[in-house]
Design an enzyme around this catalytic site. Structure first.
Site, PDB file in Angstrom:
ATOM      1  N   ASP A 497      -3.590   5.483 -11.608  1.00 33.75           N
ATOM      2  CA  ASP A 497      -2.967   4.610 -10.620  1.00 33.75           C
ATOM      3  C   ASP A 497      -3.247   5.195  -9.240  1.00 33.75           C
ATOM      4  OD1 ASP A 497      -1.149   2.666  -9.506  1.00 33.75           O
ATOM      5  OD2 ASP A 497       0.299   4.287  -9.329  1.00 33.75           O
ATOM      6  N   ASP A 696       2.714   6.926 -12.022  1.00 31.01           N
ATOM      7  CA  ASP A 696       4.036   7.437 -11.638  1.00 31.01           C
ATOM      8  C   ASP A 696       5.084   6.363 -11.492  1.00 31.01           C
ATOM      9  OD1 ASP A 696       3.152   6.209  -9.231  1.00 31.01           O
ATOM     10  OD2 ASP A 696       4.479   7.544  -8.079  1.00 31.01           O
TER      11      ASP A 696
END
Length: 808
Positions: A497, A696
């Site tokens: 990400d 996250d």
């Protein structure tokens, strides 16, 4: 999560929860229809007198003479509107299904359960897995579910049995040295103390052992159950009828008994189960954390303008809801009135709040900013984005191929081989052995079962895992379970990400540009003074830069936020405007002198805000989400180690491309939703790649669960860390290489331990069976078998401890 019944904003009042013809009753009727049954109480045939019906699409109470009705499978159904009737006619099964009704909290009877190690086992209600004997768990845990009942039960049994086990072990090892303690008394004490350990604390093991035999699915519980029963049963006979045994089996004035072996096996197995169950309970933490993201209540706006707080389960499609500043948006919907910025980062990964105006879409569980909104509820219950993420995480966790499958296969044949060896030993000695042949038969058969009891086999992997996880923690890596350690060494593709993983995850000041006649200090000072009245994250970045430059700020007057453009106000009697090119055009400021530099900054992923003073362009400030200092070196090392790097971000494609270009990442995917990330992971896996996902945020949770290995940043959300199997404590991607090294060494150590355990059994079982008796006269008593079993366990533990001697 409880799926609420659905009702649009129709003219009819919702049914009362106490109404006899409730949604639950309708679901029962639907079930009856599917099974060909007829229940006049719930689904009347055509022409039956009825005072009221319930719309199967939205759950509304509908008059029996409603003009909107349809006939399906021998039953009449009435609707509140033509729209609901059209939906029903197009897909009746969808609205006659009971599957959308999620279990209440706690789960009622009828809840579906599955085995965490064998997800193909699915049944209604709790029970034990017929393959491995493990306790089944709810397919979808509830937010308020407490501790696993099996964990509570095993902890109670372990705590209750441990003192007794230690006393029995002490008596067996040192009891003959105690003066005043006769042999008979010592043996009797061991019997009394070991009996509750074996028959109470170890009772679940016998249940699983019996089940494995009954279902013809031998596993480790088969060996443990038979081994404990053999050691205990032999010892009881030796205690109560010692005359059955020859003098050669007497030591310290008594026939050797092995109560300590039976008790220690039970206590060690309970300890192992406690560790395993604690790890298993963590798999539902991600889902519970996701469920807690949704607010518990919503504020409904009635037709007369009055407002009331209602439970989230009572929100229906079409309801108008007010979302006040700082509140979470309750469900997915559309803005009807008001303007505000909404922080969607926890679901989309977008680091900057999104401006919301009438007709804009909003997502449930995201955080409203400083404005007030009135929204129309469009998707509720299981139809919301959050609920879909919950379902994706649950499906991904259950779809994993458990590492235990190979162990079960090996154990199957190992158990059969040991049982066959014990039976052959018993018959061989009984029929062909020296006198007393059947006594020797019993003793040698028991020796085979005791020496083959899977202590070393059971400790082979857990000890390696315990040592490796401690070593990994020192290296800033947290492994959730053994499967993650085993899989990480095979990873060849890393999907990352952007926000919070490659970048810091929060806007920071990037650059300042000035027009002729102004200085950088002036531009930053005026911009910061104007933004003092804003709570926008971009404003925080500008204010932080002004503080770093030690600039004195003024108070802004007539401050106003223009959604989608920027802010305006007066500072030191000068009219200021700070925002995008559209805002500059509205105040008459020409941005052409700085347009080229601004475009270059945007291409690199920054957000640019122009500053106009008294309708004249004064400069511009750029704010961006900075790349972590550790990221470039980490990616270089990962690339050198052979990883194929892929970036998947919910941010705009241009921003994702800019970051990827800076970091030399070849494969980039921007504007991806949570389901898109899962699809990307599955596509890479279908190509034969071994995929790790690093993220996250909440939006990363489904992909983290779907990947072969999910890697969460320790600086991220609890949901991400709960969904992942590996956590990098400081969020440094460079630790992935250290984790892979630990994985490789741990798996090698586990293979050594397993190899030793099987080699030990390959040598020990024939000796215990008396294969070498005709040649060398070797006979292994159960006492020596128990000692050999203990030494094999010590050897396995010693080998596992070697893992902790090095640091990554």
């Amino acid at each position: 999560m409880t799926a609420p019944s659905h009702k649009p904003a129709c003219c009819h009042a919702p049914h009362s929860p106490s109404s006899p013809a409730s949604v639950g009753g309708h679901a029962a009727a639907a079930a009856a229809v599917r099974h060909g049954a007829h229940d006049p109480a719930h689904a009347p045939t055509r022409g039956a007198p009825r005072e009221a019906e319930h719309d199967p699409v939205c759950g509304m109470t509908v008059d029996a003479d409603s003009p909107h009705h349809a006939h399906h499978a021998g039953h009449d159904y009435h609707f509140c509107s033509a729209g609901c009737r059209t939906k029903f006619v197009a897909d009746p099964a969808r609205y006659l299904s009971t599957e959308t009704a999620a279990p209440a909290i706690p789960a009622p009877p009828g809840t579906t359960y599955t085995c965490p190690m064998h997800p193909q086992i699915v049944q209604e209600g709790p029970g034990a897995c017929p393959i491995c004997g493990m306790a089944l768990e709810p397919v979808m845990p509830s937010e308020d579910d407490g501790e696993l009942p099996e964990l509570t039960d095993f902890r109670r049994r372990f705590i209750g049995s441990l003192p007794l086990t230690l006393i029995v072990l002490g008596l067996a090892m040192l009891g003959h040295r105690l003066t005043g303690l006769s042999t008979e008394l010592r043996t009797g004490l061991e019997l009394v103390l070991a009996t509750p350990v074996v028959l109470w604390a170890g009772w679940p093991f016998f249940e699983r052992c019996i089940a494995s035999l009954r279902l013809r699915s031998p596993n480790m519980w088969t060996l443990i159950g038979i081994g404990v029963a053999a050691a205990y049963g032999y010892s009881v006979v030796a205690t109560l009828a010692p005359g059955l045994f020859p003098d050669s089996f007497r030591e310290h004035g008594r026939v050797g008994v092995y109560f300590e072996a039976a008790a220690v096996i039970v206590s060690l197995t309970l300890l192992g189960q406690l560790l395993e169950l604690r790890a298993r309970s963590a798999t539902s933490v991600a889902i519970k954390a996701l469920l807690r993201l949704a607010p518990k209540t919503a504020r409904r706006v009635s037709a007369d303008g009055s407002e009331e707080d209602i439970a989230l389960e009572q929100v229906h499609p079409g309801d108008r809801l007010r979302v006040r500043p700082g509140e979470k948006i309750p469900v997915d919907g559309t803005v009807l009135d008001g303007r505000s910025s909404v922080d969607e980062s926890m679901l989309t990964g977008e680091s900057l709040p999104i401006e919301k105006v009438p007709d804009a879409r909003v997502i449930g569980a995201t955080l409203n900013g400083t404005g007030s909104l009135v929204i129309r509820a469009d998707q509720v219950g299981s139809a919301t984005v959050l609920a879909q993420i919950v379902q994706l995480v649950a499906q991904a966790q259950r779809s994993r191929a458990p590492m235990q499958r190979m162990a079960d296969t090996v154990a199957y044949w190992f158990v059969l081989a040991v049982l066959a060896a014990a039976i052959a030993t018993f018959l061989g000695w009984g029929l062909f052995g020296p006198e007393p042949s059947w006594t020797y038969a019993v003793l040698n058969a028991v020796s085979v079962l005791i020496i083959a009891c899977p202590c070393a086999l059971g400790l082979a992997t857990p000890m390696s895992i315990m040592v490796a996880t401690g070593r990994a923690a020192h290296a800033g890596v947290l492994f959730r379970d053994a499967e993650a350690i085993e899989r990480l060494r095979t990873i060849d593709t890393l999907v990352v990400d952007k926000t919070g993983t490659l970048t810091e995850g929060r806007p920071a000041f990037r650059d300042v540009m000035v027009a002729p006649g102004y200085t950088e200090q002036q531009v930053v000072q005026f911009a910061a003074s104007l933004e003092r009245g804003s709570e926008h994250p971009l404003a925080a970045a500008i204010l932080a830069e002004a503080e770093q430059r030690s600039l004195a700020l003024s108070t802004a007057a007539d401050f106003s936020s223009i959604t989608g453009q920027g802010v305006v106000g007066r500072v030191d009697d000068r009219a200021l405007a700070l925002g995008n090119a559209a805002l500059m055009a509205s105040v008459g400021a020409d941005v052409a002198p700085l347009a080229e530099r601004a475009d270059a900054l945007r291409t690199s992923g920054a957000t640019v805000m122009f500053l106009a003073i008294d309708r004249e362009l004064a400069g511009a400030v750029a704010v961006a989400d900075p790349i972590k200092a550790s990221t470039p070196a980490a990616l270089t090392a990962l690339r050198a180690a052979g990883f194929h790097l892929v970036m998947a971000s919910g941010d705009a494609a241009a921003t994702a491309q800019a970051v990827a270009k800076t970091l030399a990442i070849d494969e980039v995917h921007g504007e991806v939703k949570p389901a898109d990330k899962v699809a990307l992971v599955e596509r890479l896996k279908a190509q034969g790649r071994r995929v790790a996902m690093a993220g996250d945020g909440v939006n990363d949770a489904p992909a983290l669960a779907a990947a072969d290995v999910g890697i969460a940043m320790g600086t991220g959300t609890d949901v991400a860390m709960s969904s992942a199997t590996v956590t990098l404590v400081k969020g440094d991607l460079g630790r992935i290489l250290a984790a892979r090294t630990i994985s490789e060494e741990t798996v090698r150590n586990m293979k050594q331990n397993l190899g030793f355990a099987f080699l030990y059994n390959a040598l020990g079982v024939p000796i215990a069976a008396g294969v070498f008796y005709p040649l060398f006269g070797w006979v292994l008593s159960p006492m020596l078998a128990a000692l050999a079993m203990s030494l094999s366990s010590v050897s396995v533990v010693t080998n596992a401890l070697r893992l902790g001697r090095t640091r990554s």
